[in-house]
Design an enzyme around this catalytic site. Structure first.
Site, PDB file in Angstrom:
ATOM      1  N   GLU A  70       0.834  -1.199   0.000  1.00  0.00           N
ATOM      2  CA  GLU A  70       0.000   0.000   0.000  1.00  0.00           C
ATOM      3  C   GLU A  70       0.875   1.258   0.000  1.00  0.00           C
ATOM      4  OE1 GLU A  70      -3.536   1.904   2.880  1.00  0.00           O
ATOM      5  OE2 GLU A  70      -2.266   0.269   3.578  1.00  0.00           O
ATOM      6  N   LYS A  84      -9.080   2.356  -2.549  1.00  0.00           N
ATOM      7  CA  LYS A  84      -9.353   1.712  -1.257  1.00  0.00           C
ATOM      8  C   LYS A  84     -10.779   2.039  -0.823  1.00  0.00           C
ATOM      9  CE  LYS A  84      -7.177   1.192   3.335  1.00  0.00           C
ATOM     10  NZ  LYS A  84      -5.998   1.608   4.143  1.00  0.00           N
ATOM     11  N   CYS A  91      -5.336  -3.155   2.205  1.00  0.00           N
ATOM     12  CA  CYS A  91      -5.234  -3.224   3.670  1.00  0.00           C
ATOM     13  C   CYS A  91      -6.588  -3.435   4.358  1.00  0.00           C
ATOM     14  CB  CYS A  91      -4.526  -1.982   4.204  1.00  0.00           C
ATOM     15  SG  CYS A  91      -3.710  -2.248   5.810  1.00  0.00           S
ATOM     16  N   LYS A 115       0.475  -9.708  16.242  1.00  0.00           N
ATOM     17  CA  LYS A 115      -0.433  -9.267  15.175  1.00  0.00           C
ATOM     18  C   LYS A 115      -0.406 -10.190  13.964  1.00  0.00           C
ATOM     19  CE  LYS A 115      -1.973  -5.092  12.797  1.00  0.00           C
ATOM     20  NZ  LYS A 115      -1.702  -3.643  12.609  1.00  0.00           N
ATOM     21  N   GLY A 150      22.572   7.981  27.694  1.00  0.00           N
ATOM     22  CA  GLY A 150      23.099   7.927  29.044  1.00  0.00           C
ATOM     23  C   GLY A 150      23.079   6.506  29.559  1.00  0.00           C
ATOM     24  N   SER A 156      23.189   4.463  32.943  1.00  0.00           N
ATOM     25  CA  SER A 156      23.052   4.627  34.392  1.00  0.00           C
ATOM     26  C   SER A 156      23.454   3.384  35.172  1.00  0.00           C
ATOM     27  CB  SER A 156      21.601   4.964  34.730  1.00  0.00           C
ATOM     28  OG  SER A 156      20.759   3.862  34.428  1.00  0.00           O
ATOM     29  N   GLY A 157      23.691   2.278  34.442  1.00  0.00           N
ATOM     30  CA  GLY A 157      23.877   1.006  35.122  1.00  0.00           C
ATOM     31  C   GLY A 157      22.567   0.318  35.426  1.00  0.00           C
ATOM     32  N   ILE A 182      18.549  -1.184  34.162  1.00  0.00           N
ATOM     33  CA  ILE A 182      18.051  -2.160  33.190  1.00  0.00           C
ATOM     34  C   ILE A 182      17.605  -1.502  31.886  1.00  0.00           C
ATOM     35  CG2 ILE A 182      15.670  -2.162  34.064  1.00  0.00           C
ATOM     36  CD1 ILE A 182      17.499  -5.361  33.120  1.00  0.00           C
ATOM     37  N   THR A 199      15.744   6.669  27.260  1.00  0.00           N
ATOM     38  CA  THR A 199      15.747   5.265  27.698  1.00  0.00           C
ATOM     39  C   THR A 199      14.573   4.895  28.590  1.00  0.00           C
ATOM     40  OG1 THR A 199      17.165   5.819  29.586  1.00  0.00           O
ATOM     41  CG2 THR A 199      18.267   5.189  27.542  1.00  0.00           C
ATOM     42  N   GLU A 239       7.146   3.838  33.203  1.00  0.00           N
ATOM     43  CA  GLU A 239       7.537   5.173  33.658  1.00  0.00           C
ATOM     44  C   GLU A 239       6.780   6.253  32.905  1.00  0.00           C
ATOM     45  OE1 GLU A 239      12.168   3.915  34.694  1.00  0.00           O
ATOM     46  OE2 GLU A 239      11.690   5.069  32.891  1.00  0.00           O
TER      47      GLU A 239
END
Length: 561
Positions: free
Chosen positions: A41, A116, A159, A202, A310, A312-313, A315, A417, A422
């Protein structure tokens, strides 16, 4: 009759390059005796073009490039190309100015144009903003070979046209079902040209839907999908074909460009079996590959060759660094360590160990000198007030400033990150850790971040072991832990999934076994953080409900369900 599926990776607006990719696929197909080539498409302009469609010169250039492409296609080959067509009756009928169209290129010219019929307006889709729906069924006839006496009738869908079977879905979203109309026209097979964005699981839904429709209507279906990243969207390819019994007879690669050739047998009125690419069975592997593709294409299409982030150490930055090393190459990634007086020793050693494991460059910039300057500057105004969130956020903003300075100085793409958990509750700092040109894992919940990192370590240590076992912390004050402010992530992520993906109310979530006060607190945090999300960098979408193009919540709102 040989048919080729060209799973292409277009760049939005790069008409010449997109046309050249189509032409290369056409020559490859013609050299193998293919009669009909399928492309995705809007393959000529890339999907989604968004408000480029409001520019008349863009639409005109598409038309010119389409005519040029038609002249270059090998004469023995017919090609279906996704494009945009002007609606010449728009002004007189009060309609939208454009159609989302498919052009049939054959014998050096544009032979037919198909429009379409079903235009999605949910999640990331906004096609009704630009396009008028087609009003009639789309089909054409083609002779399988120059010597053939009988033609084959091909039904064309785009689609969403295949996503409206009320028996499969248990409901009907649109008034018409294009595949049902095509079956009444007695087409020999149906093709579907798609630009269907990726989300976890999906592909299995797509295949379930089309195997159901093929078996229900006893008609083969060939599905071609775009691949690659465009802004926040990732397209996974996974093109496939289904025979009239509802069996998958061909599947292209996931998350890679690919050309697959298969055959339609007019005598059997069915497809012949072709190569079936296996699924990526492990979800963590699939998500990682999707994020790698999304970052790689975002950087490439925006003109970046190097990235900075950055370290940070923790995860989250560890996972983003691993994705970046895979997407950009280890020599093109810079990780910056920015310890403060509150940073633990292991934050530095873990970040250094990660950089060593990945083979990326790292640099250390302690932020204590800058913190002292800020304290001195603000002391007359802040005097007599306790240390709090303002001082914590200054640390994050110092780090954000340093990273932006490096990005500006050397022309790097800055990667933020933060994870989805969060972003959902606002446990992030505007103009601090939210700084960046791309939020790589902003649609990945914290618990899933851990799962992906565990998968990365399946054969050898990539993510340092200590990163996986230490309690998450922003380290903006002594002995700080995420769980001081938030519920445990196992609880938080399930509550967020119910709120964001399932649209469940507070009573419904409480009925699922969660504490009412905790649920109310999470809901308030989600609503209050909307102003932050509106200012966040684009984030790669991997779920069916991401904080991106398809998220349209008000900022000034007092609704609490």
């Amino acid at each position: 009759m040989k048919i080729a599926i060209a799973q292409l990776n277009p760049t939005v607006g790069d008409l010449w390059s997109n046309a050249n990719n189509i032409l290369e696929a056409a020559h490859q197909a013609a050299s193998q005796g293919v009669r009909l080539l399928l492309t995705p498409e809007l393959s000529l302009c890339g999907y989604p073009p968004k408000d480029l469609l409001l520019n008349p010169s863009f639409v005109h250039s598409l038309s010119v490039e389409l005519e040029n492409l038609a002249e270059k296609i090998p004469p023995q080959l017919a090609v279906l190309v996704g494009t945009v067509e002007a609606n010449t009756d728009a002004d007189s009928r009060g309609e939208k100015p454009l159609y989302n169209s498919i052009a049939l290129l054959d014998e050096g010219k544009v032979k037919q144009i198909f429009h379409k019929r079903l235009l999605p307006t949910y999640d990331v889709f906004d096609e009704d903003r630009y396009f008028e729906p087609g009003r009639q069924s789309n089909a054409f006839t083609i002779f399988p070979t120059p010597e053939s006496e009988n033609f084959v009738k091909v039904g064309v869908t785009i689609c969403e046209d295949l996503w409206n079977d009320k028996d499969f879905w248990g409901k009907q979203t649109y008034e018409v079902n294009p595949i049902e109309d095509l079956v009444q026209l007695e087409v020999d097979f149906v093709v579907n040209l798609s630009a269907s964005p990726y989300s976890v699981k999906k592909q299995k839904l797509r295949e379930s839907m089309l195997t159901y429709s093929a078996a229900k209507y006893h008609v083969p279906i060939l599905y071609v999908n775009q691949v690659g990243g465009n802004d926040d969207l990732i397209f996974d390819g996974n093109s496939f074909a289904v025979n009239r019994q509802g069996e998958v007879f061909c599947r292209a690669k996931a998350l890679e460009t690919d050309v697959k050739i298969l055959e339609f047998c007019p005598e059997k009125q069915d497809l012949l079996a072709a190569f079936i690419q296996p699924f990526i069975e492990i979800e963590e592997a699939e998500i990682f590959a999707a994020l790698v593709l999304g970052l790689k294409d975002y950087a490439r299409k925006c003109g970046f060759t190097k990235v900075v982030l950055g370290l940070s150490g923790g995860i989250d930055s560890s996972l983003v660094a691993a994705i970046a090393a895979e997407a950009m190459g280890k020599d093109n990634v810079l990780g910056v360590l920015m310890p403060s007086p509150y940073s633990s020793d292991h934050s530095i050693t873990d970040a250094e160990a990660l950089a060593k494991n990945l083979g990326i460059k790292s640099y250390q910039l302690p932020i204590e000198p800058a913190m002292k300057v800020y304290d001195q500057m603000l002391e007359p105004l802040f005097t007599g007030t306790p240390f709090g969130i303002a001082e914590e956020n200054i640390q994050s903003r110092i780090r954000g400033n340093l990273l932006m300075a490096i990005a500006n100085k050397f022309g790097y793409l800055l990667l933020s990150t933060g994870n989805k958990s969060e972003m959902a509750v606002g446990y992030c700092t505007l103009y601090g850790d939210m700084n960046g040109g791309l939020a790589v894992i902003s649609d990945v919940p914290k618990t899933r971040v851990y799962d992906i990192c565990q998968w990365l370590n399946r054969e050898q240590e990539i993510i340092p072991h200590n990163v996986l076992i230490k309690p998450p912390s922003a380290e903006l004050k002594p002995d700080q832990k995420d769980q001081d402010s938030l519920p445990p992530y196992e609880i938080l992520d399930d509550i967020l999934y119910r709120m964001i993906n399932k649209h469940q109310s507070i009573p419904q979530i409480v009925d699922a076994g969660y504490d009412a006060e905790v649920v109310k607190k999470v809901m308030k945090l989600v609503m209050r953080a909307e102003f932050k999300r509106k200012q966040a960098p684009p984030g790669l979408k991997i779920t069916d409900r991401a904080f991106g193009t398809g998220w349209r919540m008000p900022i000034a709102s007092r609704w609490l369900s």
